[in-house]
Design a protein around this motif. Structure first.
Motif, PDB file in Angstrom:
ATOM      1  N   LYS A 120      -1.588   4.545   3.309  1.00 54.63           N
ATOM      2  CA  LYS A 120      -1.905   3.898   4.585  1.00 54.63           C
ATOM      3  C   LYS A 120      -1.059   2.632   4.772  1.00 54.63           C
ATOM      4  N   ASP A 121      -0.956   1.804   3.714  1.00 53.75           N
ATOM      5  CA  ASP A 121      -0.145   0.568   3.771  1.00 53.75           C
ATOM      6  C   ASP A 121       1.315   0.893   4.062  1.00 53.75           C
ATOM      7  N   GLU A 124       1.684   2.089   7.664  1.00 53.42           N
ATOM      8  CA  GLU A 124       1.528   0.971   8.608  1.00 53.42           C
ATOM      9  C   GLU A 124       2.802   0.121   8.648  1.00 53.42           C
ATOM     10  N   LYS A 125       3.393  -0.124   7.467  1.00 50.52           N
ATOM     11  CA  LYS A 125       4.645  -0.907   7.415  1.00 50.52           C
ATOM     12  C   LYS A 125       5.758  -0.181   8.165  1.00 50.52           C
ATOM     13  N   TYR A 127       5.423   2.022  10.594  1.00 48.49           N
ATOM     14  CA  TYR A 127       5.084   2.015  12.014  1.00 48.49           C
ATOM     15  C   TYR A 127       5.410   0.663  12.643  1.00 48.49           C
ATOM     16  N   LYS A 128       5.042  -0.416  11.941  1.00 48.87           N
ATOM     17  CA  LYS A 128       5.302  -1.778  12.465  1.00 48.87           C
ATOM     18  C   LYS A 128       6.797  -2.036  12.556  1.00 48.87           C
TER      19      LYS A 128
END
Length: 132
Positions: A120-121, A124-125, A127-128
């Motif tokens: 997940k981390d 998310e990185k 995606y950001k």
């Protein structure tokens, strides 16, 4: 107390329909069905009016082959004596158990293994990074 097992089509109150080998079991004032290798069968119509059947496992994301079902969830159950259907079912069960034994064990060489939180981390990185 367990009854003899038999082949049957089970129609759930949800509308879902499966075919399986079934045994009934009485437990604490309720009847449970023990179903093994449940499958779903879809009729497929091809060109020229040829009809065939697509057979799939009922639950696609588990390797379990025995399930307990509360009879209260069942709308109707119909014992099957259809020889063609039983043979198709037995062939599917044989083929799927053969496939299972020939699959390799998971290893790190096959790809990345991560915990849900780590994955997940990372996602998310990524995606950001892409959205900025």
């Amino acid at each position: 107390m367990m009854e003899d097992d038999f082949y049957a089509t089970i129609k759930f109150k949800s509308g879902e329909e499966i075919y399986a080998k079934v045994a009934a079991s009485e437990e604490d004032d309720r009847t449970m069905l023990i179903i093994s290798h449940p499958i779903t069968v879809c009729e497929i119509k091809a060109k020229a009016g040829i009809v065939g059947y697509k057979v799939e496992p009922w639950l696609k994301t588990t390797r379990d082959d025995m399930f307990m079902i509360n009879l209260a969830d069942v709308l109707t159950i119909s014992e099957s004596s259809d020889v063609e259907m039983i043979q198709m079912y037995q062939r599917f069960v044989q083929d799927s158990s053969r496939d299972r034994t020939s699959q390799p064990k998971l290893s790190r060489e096959m790809g990345y293994i991560a915990s849900v939180n780590d994955a997940k981390d990372i996602l998310e990185k990524l995606y950001k990074k892409k959205s900025s």
